[in-house]
Design an enzyme around this catalytic site. Structure first.
Site, PDB file in Angstrom:
ATOM      1  N   GLU A  54      11.170  12.026 -52.608  1.00  0.00           N
ATOM      2  CA  GLU A  54      10.119  13.050 -52.444  1.00  0.00           C
ATOM      3  C   GLU A  54      10.472  13.942 -51.259  1.00  0.00           C
ATOM      4  O   GLU A  54       9.665  14.172 -50.367  1.00  0.00           O
ATOM      5  CB  GLU A  54       8.767  12.370 -52.211  1.00  0.00           C
ATOM      6  CG  GLU A  54       8.455  11.279 -53.241  1.00  0.00           C
ATOM      7  CD  GLU A  54       7.098  10.624 -53.054  1.00  0.00           C
ATOM      8  OE1 GLU A  54       6.760  10.289 -51.910  1.00  0.00           O
ATOM      9  OE2 GLU A  54       6.370  10.484 -54.057  1.00  0.00           O
TER      10      GLU A  54
ATOM     11  N   CYS B 243      -2.072   9.225 -53.665  1.00  0.00           N
ATOM     12  CA  CYS B 243      -2.302   9.858 -52.372  1.00  0.00           C
ATOM     13  C   CYS B 243      -2.869  11.259 -52.529  1.00  0.00           C
ATOM     14  O   CYS B 243      -3.631  11.730 -51.693  1.00  0.00           O
ATOM     15  CB  CYS B 243      -1.007   9.909 -51.569  1.00  0.00           C
ATOM     16  SG  CYS B 243       0.397  10.548 -52.495  1.00  0.00           S
ATOM     17  N   CYS B 244      -2.489  11.942 -53.612  1.00  0.00           N
ATOM     18  CA  CYS B 244      -2.794  13.371 -53.681  1.00  0.00           C
ATOM     19  C   CYS B 244      -4.264  13.704 -53.950  1.00  0.00           C
ATOM     20  O   CYS B 244      -4.833  14.537 -53.236  1.00  0.00           O
ATOM     21  CB  CYS B 244      -1.894  14.051 -54.713  1.00  0.00           C
ATOM     22  SG  CYS B 244      -0.135  13.939 -54.284  1.00  0.00           S
TER      23      CYS B 244
ATOM     24  N   ASP C  65       5.796   4.313 -36.761  1.00  0.00           N
ATOM     25  CA  ASP C  65       5.625   4.017 -38.192  1.00  0.00           C
ATOM     26  C   ASP C  65       6.659   4.722 -39.062  1.00  0.00           C
ATOM     27  O   ASP C  65       7.095   5.839 -38.758  1.00  0.00           O
ATOM     28  CB  ASP C  65       4.228   4.415 -38.665  1.00  0.00           C
ATOM     29  CG  ASP C  65       3.808   3.628 -39.907  1.00  0.00           C
ATOM     30  OD1 ASP C  65       3.454   2.443 -39.744  1.00  0.00           O
ATOM     31  OD2 ASP C  65       3.867   4.179 -41.029  1.00  0.00           O
ATOM     32  N   GLY C  66       7.015   4.082 -40.161  1.00  0.00           N
ATOM     33  CA  GLY C  66       7.919   4.704 -41.130  1.00  0.00           C
ATOM     34  C   GLY C  66       7.323   5.954 -41.748  1.00  0.00           C
ATOM     35  O   GLY C  66       8.045   6.879 -42.120  1.00  0.00           O
TER      36      GLY C  66
END
Lengths: 653, 653
Positions: free
Chosen positions: B317, B413-414, B184-185
């Protein structure tokens, strides 16, 4: 109308410091850039500029190459050639330029329209995307070239071509029914039309410029409506819907008279302010003059780097906000400082106040000449005040900051802009005020000039040893104008310490708006000396400039200094200078002839021993040790390979 | 297999400091995030997550919303719920979660495949863009959720669903003919499969994880070939050719064993390192363990902020390079620090060395809890060490740095990552080494735990007053394991000043790898006290960190402190602290209960008087004046509205 030029006063530079640059521009930069425009510089990105004109002229098959505004590179080159030929005739160069002008003539359309992008790539789409496509911008540069070439050679060919184009533009744009109520996304045509008016005396060009300036930012927004008409598409990503235009980026968010803060793309801003100052003067427009003063004040007192750089971010090559002047992520584009010099020059024509000349000198001696390598073949587009070469490579937020000058850019606006400024520098030294019978000396550059004061001419020769010594002398060569005033700028860097003498005798003088004024019936042989204190001075920034807190910069005369790792150590940040320590000024042999380096005292943090922890109690670090540092003029940085550089350095308490 | 969990040792937190967070996660964060996942939080960007599952399940009409990896938000939430139910049963919450799991079951395909993006939007296109599309990433998060929910409730429903999905993934990926040799990336599936192996005992999941790790970065590059197969298109700009993938961004530029420097997207990196450390331990793979140590060393000794943040740039990021740790353009994503904690935990399982726990504690007490507001409803995604709110608004290079916590993010996501970490914090306090019959205490958090040592169980209770006091006590509650060792971490912040006593008597102890070891046949009622010196300490950064030269940061115990304009003045940069001055620790009533603020001495530059010149000789500025500053724990910054904040402050000499 060729005589107009003479009447306004003409100066010719003979100066130890600037002769080098004039020779470099004439002997190297102009020929090198001609090669670049013809895609003949190995290792440099191709310009496509000449090729585009050949294709548009039907002389070659192919497609348009380069940026949509690529035509302007040839225009700026021709403008520089015009200035150079004015001071240094060169038949071979003139032959090449005449050939380029004939090529341009072949690319020009019947109605006067000239733009190789639209001719080759989007015929019929002219004037449909003023926001992005730089058509009037390119027109403006070609007009500037035409005026310069006319003044330099007396040849009207390009001037006539551009009058035809301007006349066509006047048919297309304006408030009248059936005309487009628009203006260009990148200001330039406005100041160019003023030059065209001044060269030809044709008032319609002044009026068209005034129209463009006053129409800008009016409601409803032309750019918004145009964007809607284009189906909300832009030029840069074909077929993709774009967000609505950021009007502040093009200074079209408000009518120009209501603008109080420098915003948006810095080059566009200063080109616009330049035209505003021109129009304020020529139209006697006090409201516009007031807007110019306000914008000048905001820009130079809150948004300018100590090197005369403007533009704090590479995002949109733009201003950010008051006191935001990061040294490392800086933009400070070369073209923006050149535009700042244009604006300063026009403000000086509007009203002689030394602050305009102070800024002009600061930008010229630091940001602008620093952008070019000593060989004239490499350029900075971005002029940082702090460089960490590894960060320029490995931190994407700093990729725009190059640690060494580049041979040419795909978007190569800056190199020909430097060439045209340096080859016309004689126009920035003096202004005259016929009404007040005054000749102002704004810059101290060795030169001779003759100035028309309404009823006669004052001829003088200036000798100066800047930027290394503060000795300036003006020798009167002739006077047919009776009594007149010489006004000599008291520069901001001499701390008010200056002495004026006429024929060896100190004389009283009047200070007004930063100029020492002496009035006499000058006679050939009179000699005025203007002694300006020049010593290394530690400068601090306004406390609101977060980036420079606890730091100082060294300045000597007009030159800002910097520290390089080559002379000191890496990391440069380990150094703290002692402002109370002794400073020693030394002629430096390592640097190009006659440069004064400054050595001083300070401290250096202990060197890292290797792979230790990132963070340790301060007791674990050793004590700082005395260190003798060396600073060199900023304009010479980066001529000895890649290395750290910093203008602002930590100070001891 | 539910028993396995018990055998590994379980702890339950009872701690003045952390109870608040546990209650906040249980009482506020989890319910609030459920509302967010259902698009019911007013003023927050919609999540679309639940709606996507409903559409994929055929329960609702519509199109996919949010990011391609939106499914993972629901997964992380379910994982947090699993942890929370393990410590705090809550039938209503369990009913909601069971309902969500049934919804997921309806969205899962016959063959086990689960991904709402591909189900709704690109059916038939599964596994065609591993680089961009996060399919295995989402799978990994759902597997983690399944394991946590199984441990928390004993319910196998989601676990079985995810085993089916994992079995299908094993059919698709691998070295065998006919399988995809990809990965996966965004790494995540690798660590998840380890958890699935540990929960089920099925070795094939461990092998699949090992395959993904070892296949990554092998030549020819799977991502390059995949990109060619896609006609050089990417996901993010449909129909547009993209540049070739930057393999370092996804840590697939080299086989993982050959990687020595932390590069690329920081979250991907630490998730991968976490799996590498797991596999090094479970496969007894010394080479992989060595690679983990090298990467750990580079990351924590050259690329980590003092707050435990990682990622120096918002571009990708990502990590940049050694010692490049800008405070203002920082990224330091919350998720990256959480991943760093995962990696530290796995390294501690591999080998108990206090440096891993030091970093874990640093990231936890500073970056991670600082990312959440005191109300649990607002979050930082980027955790800066220096904030100038106006620059965050007006300088595009700092737009990513928010000056106040945001209610929810489009890419969110955080927040659920914080929830799952804090609700499983009990798993980070201890590890056991059965072979060495040792219980390690890594974090000092009030808790009770029972630890299986091969032949019996040691039960103990820890009391601690961190982060405010350095007093730690372990009371033995029971022991059926005979003689064993308690290993107590000597934290980096106590300067080696610690005292160990058993039943009130100082005892000799062995120090090994940063742990004080005491071996006894422990008896219920035994009490071990561990007194750690805790005082404010000025920290300096490695001299190669340019951003922190001439600056210091204040730390007290595990807490990094910062200065805010609210307590001091603006600009904060006008302050210089005196490291030799007296520091006073004061209970602060303005801040949430029981917080110790630190006051100290320093100097402040004179205030600006207004519109003065930007640059002046230093003599023109007044002298700095004594100033008493106040610092607060970093994790509490930004709870009093917008204002400047800085962790690193100028020091006097």
């Amino acid at each position: 109308m060729f005589w107009r030029r003479k009447k306004m006063g003409q100066a010719r530079i003979h100066d130890d410091f600037w002769n080098r640059y004039r020779d470099l521009v004439r002997g190297t930069v102009i020929p090198y850039q001609w090669e670049a425009l013809n895609d003949r510089v190995e290792g440099a990105e191709p310009s496509h500029a000449i090729r585009n004109f050949r294709i548009a002229a039907g002389l070659e098959e192919g497609t348009f190459g380069g940026f949509v505004f690529q035509d302007s590179d040839l225009a700026k080159w021709l403008e520089a050639v015009g200035y150079s030929l004015a001071s240094d005739p060169d038949p071979e160069l003139e032959r090449i330029a005449d050939g380029a002008i004939e090529l341009i003539a072949q690319a020009q359309q019947e109605n006067g329209y000239l733009n190789t992008y639209f001719t080759i790539k989007e015929p019929g789409k002219s004037w449909t995307n003023l926001l992005d496509c730089h058509e009037l911008y390119c027109a403006g540069h070609m007009i500037e070239a035409a005026v310069a070439y006319y003044h330099g050679t007396g040849k009207r060919r390009l001037l006539d071509m551009m009058c035809k184009f301007a006349d066509y533009i006047e048919e297309v744009f304006g408030a009248e029914e059936g005309k487009l109520p628009g203006y260009d996304g990148h200001q330039e045509i406005e100041l160019a039309l003023v030059k065209l008016y001044e060269a030809t005396g044709e008032l319609r060009y002044l009026k068209l410029s005034t129209y463009f300036i006053d129409q800008r930012g009016q409601e409803p927004s032309y750019f918004m409506e145009e964007w809607e008409r284009r189906g909300r598409m832009g030029y840069w990503q074909p077929g993709v819907k774009t967000r609505q235009p950021d009007l502040a980026y093009t200074q079209s968010h408000l009518p120009v008279r209501q603008q109080t803060v420098a915003v948006g793309h810095a080059v566009r801003a200063v080109y616009m302010y330049t035209a505003m100052a021109d129009l304020a003067r020529l139209n006697g427009d006090a409201e516009l003059a007031a807007a110019c003063r306000t914008l000048w004040g905001n820009m130079t007192r809150k948004q300018m780097y100590i090197t005369g750089g403007i533009g704090s971010t590479h995002h949109g090559e733009a201003f950010t906000f008051d006191y935001d002047l990061p040294n490392d992520t800086v933009y400070a584009e070369t073209c923006a400082s050149i535009g700042l010099i244009f604006f300063a020059q026009r403000m000086l024509r509007l009203e002689a106040r030394s602050e305009y000349a102070d800024v002009m000198e600061r930008a010229l001696y630091n940001n602008v000449i620093g952008s070019m390598s000593q060989d004239g073949k490499h350029y900075f587009y971005v002029n940082p005040l702090e460089v960490w070469p590894e960060a320029s490579c490995k931190n994407p937020g700093r990729h725009h900051v190059k640690a060494v000058r580049q041979p040419w850019f795909g978007c190569s606006c800056c190199p020909p802009n430097v060439a045209r400024l340096l080859s016309s520098l004689n126009d920035y030294i003096y202004t005259t005020d016929e009404k007040e019978r005054t000749v102002y000396a704004h810059l101290f550059i060795g030169s001779e000039g003759s100035f028309w004061l309404g009823d006669g001419e004052l001829s003088l020769q200036m000798s100066a040893r800047l930027p290394w010594e503060g000795h300036v002398q003006l020798d009167i060569r002739g006077n047919t104008a009776g009594e007149s005033t010489l006004a000599l700028r008291l520069p901001d860097w001499c701390g008010g310490q200056a002495q004026l003498a006429v024929n060896g005798q100190p004389v009283a003088y009047e200070m007004r708006d930063g100029y020492a004024r002496v009035t006499r019936a000058w006679q050939a042989g009179d000699s005025v000396s203007w002694e300006l204190a020049m010593k290394p001075t530690w400068m601090a920034a306004h406390p609101s400039v977060r980036a420079n807190s606890g730091k100082v910069a060294l300045q000597r005369g007009p030159l800002v200094y910097c520290l390089e790792a080559a002379d000191n150590r890496s990391p440069l940040t380990a150094l703290a200078v002692s402002p109370s320590g002794r400073l020693s000024e030394q002629l430096d042999n390592e640097l190009p002839g006659g440069v004064i380096a400054i050595h001083g005292e300070g401290f250096v943090d202990p060197e890292a021993t290797g792979d230790e922890q990132l963070y340790l109690p301060i007791e674990s670090a050793g004590a700082a040790e005395p260190f003798t540092w060396k600073a060199i003029p900023y304009y010479l940085w980066g001529n000895r390979g890649e290395g750290e550089m910093s203008v602002w350095v930590r100070r001891t308490n």
